[in-house]
Design a protein around this motif. Sequence first.
Motif, PDB file in Angstrom:
ATOM      1  N   GLU A 115       0.857  -1.174   0.000  1.00  0.00           N
ATOM      2  CA  GLU A 115       0.000   0.000   0.000  1.00  0.00           C
ATOM      3  C   GLU A 115       0.898   1.229   0.000  1.00  0.00           C
ATOM      4  O   GLU A 115       1.766   1.381   0.873  1.00  0.00           O
ATOM      5  CB  GLU A 115      -0.919  -0.012   1.222  1.00  0.00           C
ATOM      6  CG  GLU A 115      -2.027   1.001   1.130  1.00  0.00           C
ATOM      7  CD  GLU A 115      -3.041   0.848   2.252  1.00  0.00           C
ATOM      8  OE1 GLU A 115      -3.620   1.866   2.619  1.00  0.00           O
ATOM      9  OE2 GLU A 115      -3.228  -0.270   2.746  1.00  0.00           O
ATOM     10  N   LEU A 116       0.706   2.080  -0.986  1.00  0.00           N
ATOM     11  CA  LEU A 116       1.534   3.264  -1.158  1.00  0.00           C
ATOM     12  C   LEU A 116       1.530   4.112   0.113  1.00  0.00           C
ATOM     13  O   LEU A 116       0.473   4.420   0.672  1.00  0.00           O
ATOM     14  CB  LEU A 116       1.032   4.080  -2.351  1.00  0.00           C
ATOM     15  CG  LEU A 116       1.890   5.252  -2.792  1.00  0.00           C
ATOM     16  CD1 LEU A 116       3.272   4.768  -3.227  1.00  0.00           C
ATOM     17  CD2 LEU A 116       1.227   6.003  -3.931  1.00  0.00           C
ATOM     18  N   GLY A 117       2.698   4.448   0.591  1.00  0.00           N
ATOM     19  CA  GLY A 117       2.836   5.282   1.774  1.00  0.00           C
ATOM     20  C   GLY A 117       2.710   4.541   3.088  1.00  0.00           C
ATOM     21  O   GLY A 117       2.941   5.117   4.154  1.00  0.00           O
ATOM     22  N   LYS A 118       2.305   3.291   3.064  1.00  0.00           N
ATOM     23  CA  LYS A 118       2.145   2.516   4.301  1.00  0.00           C
ATOM     24  C   LYS A 118       3.168   1.399   4.417  1.00  0.00           C
ATOM     25  O   LYS A 118       3.549   1.015   5.497  1.00  0.00           O
ATOM     26  CB  LYS A 118       0.740   1.953   4.406  1.00  0.00           C
ATOM     27  CG  LYS A 118      -0.309   3.000   4.681  1.00  0.00           C
ATOM     28  CD  LYS A 118      -1.575   2.366   5.187  1.00  0.00           C
ATOM     29  CE  LYS A 118      -2.531   3.467   5.607  1.00  0.00           C
ATOM     30  NZ  LYS A 118      -3.720   2.939   6.223  1.00  0.00           N
ATOM     31  N   GLY A 119       3.540   0.805   3.283  1.00  0.00           N
ATOM     32  CA  GLY A 119       4.520  -0.272   3.318  1.00  0.00           C
ATOM     33  C   GLY A 119       4.045  -1.513   2.602  1.00  0.00           C
ATOM     34  O   GLY A 119       3.005  -1.513   1.939  1.00  0.00           O
ATOM     35  N   SER A 120       4.830  -2.561   2.762  1.00  0.00           N
ATOM     36  CA  SER A 120       4.552  -3.827   2.085  1.00  0.00           C
ATOM     37  C   SER A 120       4.613  -4.977   3.064  1.00  0.00           C
ATOM     38  O   SER A 120       5.344  -4.927   4.053  1.00  0.00           O
ATOM     39  CB  SER A 120       5.575  -4.074   0.974  1.00  0.00           C
ATOM     40  OG  SER A 120       5.532  -3.036   0.019  1.00  0.00           O
ATOM     41  N   VAL A 121       3.823  -5.996   2.770  1.00  0.00           N
ATOM     42  CA  VAL A 121       3.824  -7.219   3.562  1.00  0.00           C
ATOM     43  C   VAL A 121       4.153  -8.353   2.609  1.00  0.00           C
ATOM     44  O   VAL A 121       3.532  -8.493   1.557  1.00  0.00           O
ATOM     45  CB  VAL A 121       2.450  -7.470   4.230  1.00  0.00           C
ATOM     46  CG1 VAL A 121       2.443  -8.794   4.967  1.00  0.00           C
ATOM     47  CG2 VAL A 121       2.090  -6.326   5.164  1.00  0.00           C
ATOM     48  N   PHE A 122       5.146  -9.149   2.977  1.00  0.00           N
ATOM     49  CA  PHE A 122       5.551 -10.309   2.195  1.00  0.00           C
ATOM     50  C   PHE A 122       5.197 -11.548   2.995  1.00  0.00           C
ATOM     51  O   PHE A 122       5.655 -11.706   4.121  1.00  0.00           O
ATOM     52  CB  PHE A 122       7.060 -10.283   1.924  1.00  0.00           C
ATOM     53  CG  PHE A 122       7.486  -9.098   1.114  1.00  0.00           C
ATOM     54  CD1 PHE A 122       7.751  -7.879   1.724  1.00  0.00           C
ATOM     55  CD2 PHE A 122       7.599  -9.201  -0.256  1.00  0.00           C
ATOM     56  CE1 PHE A 122       8.142  -6.790   0.976  1.00  0.00           C
ATOM     57  CE2 PHE A 122       7.990  -8.118  -1.014  1.00  0.00           C
ATOM     58  CZ  PHE A 122       8.258  -6.905  -0.398  1.00  0.00           C
ATOM     59  N   MET A 123       4.336 -12.405   2.438  1.00  0.00           N
ATOM     60  CA  MET A 123       3.932 -13.635   3.111  1.00  0.00           C
ATOM     61  C   MET A 123       4.309 -14.811   2.217  1.00  0.00           C
ATOM     62  O   MET A 123       4.180 -14.730   1.006  1.00  0.00           O
ATOM     63  CB  MET A 123       2.426 -13.640   3.359  1.00  0.00           C
ATOM     64  CG  MET A 123       1.961 -12.524   4.285  1.00  0.00           C
ATOM     65  SD  MET A 123       0.172 -12.449   4.419  1.00  0.00           S
ATOM     66  CE  MET A 123      -0.230 -11.694   2.849  1.00  0.00           C
ATOM     67  N   PHE A 124       4.764 -15.879   2.844  1.00  0.00           N
ATOM     68  CA  PHE A 124       5.075 -17.068   2.069  1.00  0.00           C
ATOM     69  C   PHE A 124       4.743 -18.311   2.868  1.00  0.00           C
ATOM     70  O   PHE A 124       4.636 -18.272   4.083  1.00  0.00           O
ATOM     71  CB  PHE A 124       6.549 -17.089   1.639  1.00  0.00           C
ATOM     72  CG  PHE A 124       7.520 -17.273   2.773  1.00  0.00           C
ATOM     73  CD1 PHE A 124       7.964 -16.203   3.517  1.00  0.00           C
ATOM     74  CD2 PHE A 124       7.982 -18.536   3.094  1.00  0.00           C
ATOM     75  CE1 PHE A 124       8.859 -16.371   4.560  1.00  0.00           C
ATOM     76  CE2 PHE A 124       8.876 -18.724   4.133  1.00  0.00           C
ATOM     77  CZ  PHE A 124       9.316 -17.626   4.876  1.00  0.00           C
ATOM     78  N   SER A 125       4.530 -19.380   2.128  1.00  0.00           N
ATOM     79  CA  SER A 125       4.336 -20.686   2.742  1.00  0.00           C
ATOM     80  C   SER A 125       5.244 -21.652   2.010  1.00  0.00           C
ATOM     81  O   SER A 125       5.457 -21.529   0.806  1.00  0.00           O
ATOM     82  CB  SER A 125       2.875 -21.138   2.641  1.00  0.00           C
ATOM     83  OG  SER A 125       2.490 -21.253   1.293  1.00  0.00           O
ATOM     84  N   ILE A 126       5.820 -22.579   2.755  1.00  0.00           N
ATOM     85  CA  ILE A 126       6.706 -23.584   2.176  1.00  0.00           C
ATOM     86  C   ILE A 126       6.368 -24.937   2.770  1.00  0.00           C
ATOM     87  O   ILE A 126       5.686 -25.021   3.790  1.00  0.00           O
ATOM     88  CB  ILE A 126       8.198 -23.267   2.425  1.00  0.00           C
ATOM     89  CG1 ILE A 126       8.491 -23.187   3.931  1.00  0.00           C
ATOM     90  CG2 ILE A 126       8.625 -21.999   1.721  1.00  0.00           C
ATOM     91  CD1 ILE A 126       9.954 -23.118   4.281  1.00  0.00           C
ATOM     92  N   PHE A 127       6.834 -25.998   2.117  1.00  0.00           N
ATOM     93  CA  PHE A 127       6.687 -27.334   2.669  1.00  0.00           C
ATOM     94  C   PHE A 127       7.707 -27.496   3.782  1.00  0.00           C
ATOM     95  O   PHE A 127       8.880 -27.219   3.611  1.00  0.00           O
ATOM     96  CB  PHE A 127       6.945 -28.410   1.620  1.00  0.00           C
ATOM     97  CG  PHE A 127       5.903 -28.463   0.540  1.00  0.00           C
ATOM     98  CD1 PHE A 127       4.569 -28.326   0.841  1.00  0.00           C
ATOM     99  CD2 PHE A 127       6.250 -28.681  -0.774  1.00  0.00           C
ATOM    100  CE1 PHE A 127       3.604 -28.395  -0.140  1.00  0.00           C
ATOM    101  CE2 PHE A 127       5.300 -28.758  -1.766  1.00  0.00           C
ATOM    102  CZ  PHE A 127       3.975 -28.611  -1.436  1.00  0.00           C
ATOM    103  N   ALA A 128       7.228 -27.933   4.925  1.00  0.00           N
ATOM    104  CA  ALA A 128       8.108 -28.187   6.063  1.00  0.00           C
ATOM    105  C   ALA A 128       7.486 -29.278   6.904  1.00  0.00           C
ATOM    106  O   ALA A 128       6.294 -29.556   6.802  1.00  0.00           O
ATOM    107  CB  ALA A 128       8.287 -26.919   6.878  1.00  0.00           C
ATOM    108  N   GLN A 129       8.285 -29.920   7.721  1.00  0.00           N
ATOM    109  CA  GLN A 129       7.733 -30.942   8.597  1.00  0.00           C
ATOM    110  C   GLN A 129       6.907 -30.281   9.692  1.00  0.00           C
ATOM    111  O   GLN A 129       7.266 -29.220  10.205  1.00  0.00           O
ATOM    112  CB  GLN A 129       8.839 -31.760   9.249  1.00  0.00           C
ATOM    113  CG  GLN A 129       9.368 -32.840   8.360  1.00  0.00           C
ATOM    114  CD  GLN A 129      10.262 -33.792   9.123  1.00  0.00           C
ATOM    115  OE1 GLN A 129      11.021 -33.367   9.968  1.00  0.00           O
ATOM    116  NE2 GLN A 129      10.151 -35.054   8.807  1.00  0.00           N
ATOM    117  N   ALA A 130       5.809 -30.919  10.039  1.00  0.00           N
ATOM    118  CA  ALA A 130       4.963 -30.419  11.110  1.00  0.00           C
ATOM    119  C   ALA A 130       5.668 -30.623  12.448  1.00  0.00           C
ATOM    120  O   ALA A 130       6.534 -31.477  12.587  1.00  0.00           O
ATOM    121  CB  ALA A 130       3.623 -31.155  11.105  1.00  0.00           C
TER     122      ALA A 130
END
Length: 183
Positions: free
Chosen positions: A15-30
Amino acid sequence: RLIELMGGDLEIKSELGKGSVFMFSIFAQAAAEETYTRIDVPSTTEETDFTDMAEKYPLRLLVVEDNEINIKYMRLLMDQLGYPFDTARDGLEAIEKVTENAYDVIFMDIQMPRMNGLKATEKIIEEDLAPDTFIIGLSANAFTEDIEKAYKAGMHTYLSKPVRADQIAKLLKERALQLGVSS
């Protein structure tokens, strides 16, 4: 690219003037301790030889997945089990597929563009588009609230990615026996 190579997804919100959020999901052991109770997919199955499984338990399958790496992974698993399958790249395409074809099992990714798997499942259930179809939710998220959302949308069970051949084999065998289509 690294996240994709690990079988994950990246989402960016800015969002311009507010910032950015980077989200990711990966395969990992529970984690060793599981906090949810509604999933009953054992890690082993009595079916140790997967050859000709599709002949023993014939089913029509749809895999709904937007990530090419995940589709390739499912193709490897299904090839091992002997099952061909159709694919849809998002929930809207899944709805089109179920109105054109009858499927016994749908593997439905949760996070997809245009229409996610939860909304697609709700529509399929509400409009009775595939009344005899068993819908399996697939997601890298294994949090209790994510699993509950999947069940609330109408999914019959839920698997955390990466799924294993023995998990899928057990579910497909059980579904074929429910339908009375085993040889």
